[in-house]
Scaffold this motif. Structure first.
Motif: not given
Length: 302
Positions: A23-26, A78-79, A132-133
């Motif tokens: 997820g972080a890389i993407e 990223v987080v 996302e917010r």
């Protein structure tokens, strides 16, 4: 399960860790596309056309605002993606294993989609909506008031002004998007993998990337309206789901619900390939370490 052989179950801690890494890389590598897509979806002056070419949007923002502007809100995403994809892969792997046919180790297409939907709801509640917010509020604020100094300051300000409800603004749209997106992305990917397993198609980085890209394309085309509603709800000012739907219809009509499709398609094709390729690679690195640790303490791995 998403990775590994059909007769073995990926341990939960491995799914969680590998999903977080992926997820972080993407999120980081594809963020300029996400930024461009969000900018296009946010409310703008009527009568001023917005370009559909993501590279043109990225170039214009870079020329006017600099490279740093293209990564505004990136840290929040990223987080959030570390938590989101860790949880998403964890729950999907567990649900998929629980529903799998005991003889073949595979799921029907419908059960693949259902497993992805359940994982998407959990991810939305635990990580996606707040991150996302913050990301969307930062991107919107950067073009208008510029009162947020960063992700942490934005979180503090929104919490102070609206409480926890402010961080969960757009929850309905985000959850609908996550449930449907995870269902189609994880479901499509695993349907392709099950097909390849049955036909003895060897797994490789190229095959994993292609599978992820196809899954990303299917996801974008089927879930774009939820993404537009979510973005409108999570602007700096914030809006209810009903208000967001009304504003899209008022500004662009029904076609407005597919605003930013080209931008998001460019990102999801690219990011889908990166996400699943990174996940498969991370599992290959983390699983032996996990098994070695379990053996070292005298406990058999799951």
């Amino acid at each position: 399960m998403v990775s590994g052989s059909n007769d073995s179950k990926t341990p939960p801690i491995v799914s969680l860790a590998a999903g977080g890494v992926a997820g972080a890389i993407e999120a980081f590598t594809s963020y300029p596309f996400e930024f461009a897509k969000t900018r296009v979806q946010l409310r703008s002056q009527k009568g001023i056309p917005t370009p559909k070419n993501p590279f043109l949007v990225i170039t214009q923002i870079y020329q006017k605002e600099g490279l740093s502007a293209l990564y505004k809100g990136c840290s929040a995403l990223v987080v959030g993606s570390v938590a989101k994809d860790g949880v998403r892969f964890l729950f999907f792997d567990q649900i998929k294993h629980a529903f799998a046919d005991p003889e073949t180790g595979t799921l029907s297409p419908l059960r693949n989609l259902a497993a992805g939907m359940a994982a998407g709801v959990v991810a939305s509640i635990t990580a996606v909506t707040p991150s996302e917010r913050i990301k969307t509020a930062l991107i919107d604020d950067a073009r208008n008031e510029k009162r947020f100094r960063g992700g942490f300051h934005a979180t503090q300000t929104i919490w102070k002004e609206h409480g926890i409800a402010g961080l969960y603004r757009g929850f309905a749209g985000t959850t609908l998007k996550q449930a449907s997106a995870t269902a189609f992305r994880m479901g499509t990917y695993n349907i392709l993998k099950d097909y390849e397993t049955k036909h003895d198609i060897k797994q490789s980085t190229l095959v994993n990337f292609a599978n992820g890209s196809v899954a990303g394309t299917v996801t974008t085309l089927t879930t774009q309206p939820f993404d537009v509603i979510k973005t409108r709800s999570q602007s700096a000012a914030g809006a209810s789901t009903v208000e967001a739907v009304k504003s899209v219809l008022l500004d662009y009509g029904v076609r407005g619900f597919w605003k930013g499709t080209t931008m998001r398609l460019g990102r999801t094709v690219f990011s889908g390939g990166i996400l699943f390729t990174s996940y498969e690679a991370a599992v290959k690195v983390i699983l032996p370490l996990y098994e070695g640790t379990k053996h070292a303490v005298g406990v058999e791995p799951q």
